[in-house]
Design a protein around this motif. Structure first.
Motif, PDB file in Angstrom:
ATOM      1  N   SER A  70       0.851  -1.049   0.025  1.00 20.94           N
ATOM      2  CA  SER A  70      -0.133   0.066  -0.137  1.00 20.94           C
ATOM      3  C   SER A  70       0.918   1.306   0.195  1.00 20.94           C
ATOM      4  CB  SER A  70      -1.043  -0.102   1.193  1.00 20.94           C
ATOM      5  OG  SER A  70      -0.284   0.053   2.346  1.00 20.94           O
ATOM      6  N   ASP A  71       1.945   1.347   0.676  1.00 22.01           N
ATOM      7  CA  ASP A  71       3.049   2.404   0.674  1.00 22.01           C
ATOM      8  C   ASP A  71       3.309   2.798  -0.710  1.00 22.01           C
ATOM      9  OD1 ASP A  71       2.646   3.019   3.098  1.00 22.01           O
ATOM     10  OD2 ASP A  71       4.557   2.023   3.670  1.00 22.01           O
ATOM     11  N   TYR A  72       3.837   1.765  -1.544  1.00 15.80           N
ATOM     12  CA  TYR A  72       4.384   1.845  -2.811  1.00 15.80           C
ATOM     13  C   TYR A  72       2.985   2.287  -3.630  1.00 15.80           C
ATOM     14  CZ  TYR A  72       5.692   0.726  -7.739  1.00 15.80           C
ATOM     15  OH  TYR A  72       5.616   0.783  -8.841  1.00 15.80           O
ATOM     16  N   SER A  73       1.902   1.806  -3.543  1.00 18.67           N
ATOM     17  CA  SER A  73       0.641   1.994  -4.267  1.00 18.67           C
ATOM     18  C   SER A  73       0.354   3.537  -4.061  1.00 18.67           C
ATOM     19  CB  SER A  73      -0.647   1.297  -3.895  1.00 18.67           C
ATOM     20  OG  SER A  73      -0.161  -0.134  -4.300  1.00 18.67           O
ATOM     21  N   ILE A  74       0.440   3.998  -2.977  1.00 19.76           N
ATOM     22  CA  ILE A  74       0.083   5.561  -2.559  1.00 19.76           C
ATOM     23  C   ILE A  74       0.994   6.351  -3.244  1.00 19.76           C
ATOM     24  CG2 ILE A  74       0.026   7.387  -0.687  1.00 19.76           C
ATOM     25  CD1 ILE A  74      -1.356   4.804   0.945  1.00 19.76           C
ATOM     26  N   ARG A  75       2.472   6.064  -3.216  1.00 19.97           N
ATOM     27  CA  ARG A  75       3.490   6.827  -3.953  1.00 19.97           C
ATOM     28  C   ARG A  75       3.089   6.960  -5.386  1.00 19.97           C
ATOM     29  NH1 ARG A  75       6.995   4.392  -0.225  1.00 19.97           N
ATOM     30  NH2 ARG A  75       7.751   2.964  -1.739  1.00 19.97           N
ATOM     31  N   TYR A  76       2.889   5.583  -5.929  1.00 15.39           N
ATOM     32  CA  TYR A  76       2.672   5.691  -7.269  1.00 15.39           C
ATOM     33  C   TYR A  76       1.229   6.558  -7.585  1.00 15.39           C
ATOM     34  CZ  TYR A  76       0.887   4.095 -11.950  1.00 15.39           C
ATOM     35  OH  TYR A  76       0.823   3.965 -13.270  1.00 15.39           O
ATOM     36  N   LEU A  77       0.216   6.513  -6.798  1.00 16.23           N
ATOM     37  CA  LEU A  77      -0.992   7.371  -7.059  1.00 16.23           C
ATOM     38  C   LEU A  77      -0.468   8.961  -7.233  1.00 16.23           C
ATOM     39  CD1 LEU A  77      -3.722   5.512  -5.291  1.00 16.23           C
ATOM     40  CD2 LEU A  77      -3.360   5.706  -7.619  1.00 16.23           C
ATOM     41  N   LYS A  78       0.081   9.228  -6.267  1.00 14.51           N
ATOM     42  CA  LYS A  78       0.558  10.603  -6.081  1.00 14.51           C
ATOM     43  C   LYS A  78       1.453  10.965  -7.267  1.00 14.51           C
ATOM     44  CE  LYS A  78       0.759  11.148  -1.097  1.00 14.51           C
ATOM     45  NZ  LYS A  78       1.291  11.444   0.144  1.00 14.51           N
ATOM     46  N   LYS A  79       2.263  10.168  -7.666  1.00 13.89           N
ATOM     47  CA  LYS A  79       3.195  10.483  -8.896  1.00 13.89           C
ATOM     48  C   LYS A  79       2.337  10.678 -10.148  1.00 13.89           C
ATOM     49  CE  LYS A  79       7.234   9.884 -11.311  1.00 13.89           C
ATOM     50  NZ  LYS A  79       6.949  10.649 -12.534  1.00 13.89           N
ATOM     51  N   ALA A  80       1.653   9.528 -10.507  1.00  8.09           N
ATOM     52  CA  ALA A  80       0.522   9.320 -11.564  1.00  8.09           C
ATOM     53  C   ALA A  80      -0.257  10.910 -11.528  1.00  8.09           C
ATOM     54  CB  ALA A  80      -0.296   7.986 -11.344  1.00  8.09           C
ATOM     55  N   CYS A  81      -0.793  11.248 -10.453  1.00 13.03           N
ATOM     56  CA  CYS A  81      -1.581  12.305 -10.553  1.00 13.03           C
ATOM     57  C   CYS A  81      -0.816  13.593 -10.783  1.00 13.03           C
ATOM     58  CB  CYS A  81      -2.268  12.596  -8.958  1.00 13.03           C
ATOM     59  SG  CYS A  81      -3.666  11.363  -8.930  1.00 13.03           S
ATOM     60  N   SER A  82       0.426  13.489 -10.366  1.00 14.62           N
ATOM     61  CA  SER A  82       1.414  14.772 -10.768  1.00 14.62           C
ATOM     62  C   SER A  82       1.704  14.579 -12.043  1.00 14.62           C
ATOM     63  CB  SER A  82       2.616  14.429  -9.942  1.00 14.62           C
ATOM     64  OG  SER A  82       3.654  15.520 -10.304  1.00 14.62           O
ATOM     65  N   ASP A  83       1.854  13.341 -12.763  1.00 14.43           N
ATOM     66  CA  ASP A  83       2.190  13.222 -14.234  1.00 14.43           C
ATOM     67  C   ASP A  83       1.030  13.871 -15.166  1.00 14.43           C
ATOM     68  OD1 ASP A  83       4.712  12.360 -13.483  1.00 14.43           O
ATOM     69  OD2 ASP A  83       4.126  10.219 -13.836  1.00 14.43           O
ATOM     70  N   LEU A  84       0.019  13.395 -14.669  1.00 10.72           N
ATOM     71  CA  LEU A  84      -1.263  13.743 -15.089  1.00 10.72           C
ATOM     72  C   LEU A  84      -1.653  15.298 -15.227  1.00 10.72           C
ATOM     73  CD1 LEU A  84      -3.965  12.968 -16.741  1.00 10.72           C
ATOM     74  CD2 LEU A  84      -4.889  12.508 -14.122  1.00 10.72           C
ATOM     75  N   ALA A  85      -1.117  15.732 -14.115  1.00 10.25           N
ATOM     76  CA  ALA A  85      -1.380  17.284 -13.765  1.00 10.25           C
ATOM     77  C   ALA A  85      -0.491  18.019 -14.890  1.00 10.25           C
ATOM     78  CB  ALA A  85      -0.956  17.791 -12.177  1.00 10.25           C
ATOM     79  N   VAL A  86       0.672  17.677 -15.040  1.00 13.34           N
ATOM     80  CA  VAL A  86       1.771  18.174 -16.150  1.00 13.34           C
ATOM     81  C   VAL A  86       1.088  17.984 -17.485  1.00 13.34           C
ATOM     82  CG1 VAL A  86       3.866  17.913 -16.959  1.00 13.34           C
ATOM     83  CG2 VAL A  86       3.654  17.700 -14.603  1.00 13.34           C
ATOM     84  N   LEU A  87       0.652  16.977 -17.714  1.00 13.57           N
ATOM     85  CA  LEU A  87      -0.026  16.954 -19.345  1.00 13.57           C
ATOM     86  C   LEU A  87      -1.244  17.662 -19.350  1.00 13.57           C
ATOM     87  CD1 LEU A  87      -0.209  12.929 -19.605  1.00 13.57           C
ATOM     88  CD2 LEU A  87       1.294  14.663 -21.050  1.00 13.57           C
ATOM     89  N   MET A  88      -2.217  17.690 -18.320  1.00 12.65           N
ATOM     90  CA  MET A  88      -3.229  18.724 -18.323  1.00 12.65           C
ATOM     91  C   MET A  88      -2.783  20.042 -18.088  1.00 12.65           C
ATOM     92  SD  MET A  88      -5.600  16.778 -18.299  1.00 12.65           S
ATOM     93  CE  MET A  88      -7.157  17.809 -18.255  1.00 12.65           C
ATOM     94  N   ARG A  89      -1.467  20.445 -17.571  1.00 14.75           N
ATOM     95  CA  ARG A  89      -1.195  22.034 -17.858  1.00 14.75           C
ATOM     96  C   ARG A  89      -0.695  22.377 -18.909  1.00 14.75           C
ATOM     97  NH1 ARG A  89       1.803  22.047 -13.271  1.00 14.75           N
ATOM     98  NH2 ARG A  89      -0.021  22.607 -12.135  1.00 14.75           N
ATOM     99  N   GLU A  90      -0.163  21.152 -19.884  1.00 16.82           N
ATOM    100  CA  GLU A  90       0.350  21.399 -21.197  1.00 16.82           C
ATOM    101  C   GLU A  90      -0.598  21.556 -22.305  1.00 16.82           C
ATOM    102  OE1 GLU A  90       2.875  18.210 -22.644  1.00 16.82           O
ATOM    103  OE2 GLU A  90       4.113  18.445 -20.794  1.00 16.82           O
ATOM    104  N   LEU A  91      -1.803  20.942 -22.117  1.00 19.96           N
ATOM    105  CA  LEU A  91      -3.188  21.337 -22.658  1.00 19.96           C
ATOM    106  C   LEU A  91      -3.508  22.488 -22.423  1.00 19.96           C
ATOM    107  CD1 LEU A  91      -4.993  17.686 -22.852  1.00 19.96           C
ATOM    108  CD2 LEU A  91      -4.387  19.126 -24.765  1.00 19.96           C
ATOM    109  N   GLY A  92      -3.396  22.708 -21.303  1.00 16.79           N
ATOM    110  CA  GLY A  92      -4.223  24.136 -20.622  1.00 16.79           C
ATOM    111  C   GLY A  92      -3.480  25.393 -21.584  1.00 16.79           C
ATOM    112  N   ARG A  93      -2.209  25.209 -21.876  1.00 16.20           N
ATOM    113  CA  ARG A  93      -1.196  26.163 -22.469  1.00 16.20           C
ATOM    114  C   ARG A  93      -1.884  26.234 -23.805  1.00 16.20           C
ATOM    115  NH1 ARG A  93       3.668  24.093 -20.568  1.00 16.20           N
ATOM    116  NH2 ARG A  93       3.630  24.571 -18.420  1.00 16.20           N
TER     117      ARG A  93
END
Length: 102
Positions: A26-49
């Motif tokens: 679960s610790d690994y999974s939680i870290r993965y979820l945070k990283k995946a959401c961060s990566d998704l945020a970066v993609l969304m920010r690029e689209l936002g530009r």
């Protein structure tokens, strides 16, 4: 880009669904979820530009529809409460699927 967004959303949903099944990781999974959401945020920010006026219509837990600019959604992806409150991953996935099909 929409395909990448859909893939990240899918993986977030799968890890989240399996989180209760694997307490030892679960610790690994939680870290993965945070990283995946961060990566998704970066993609969304690029689209936002690229699409500064593009909005995502988000349906919250109460069934109310609210439009948010893509950049606002990308900021929300760093806040777990907002992700859950606005069911962001599902809403982003539906939005990306509609744009990919268009």
């Amino acid at each position: 880009m929409y395909g990448y967004i859909l893939t990240i959303c899918w993986s977030i949903k799968e890890v989240n669904r399996n989180l209760s099944d694997r307490p030892a990781t679960s610790d690994y999974s939680i870290r993965y979820l945070k990283k995946a959401c961060s990566d998704l945020a970066v993609l969304m920010r690029e689209l936002g530009r690229a699409l500064p006026d593009e909005k995502i219509e988000v349906v919250d837990r109460n069934g109310q529809k609210r439009p948010f600019l893509i950049n606002e959604v990308s900021d929300m992806l760093y806040d777990t409460k907002k992700i859950l409150e606005f069911n962001l991953i599902d809403n982003i996935s539906h939005w990306a699927q509609a744009h990919k099909a268009a």
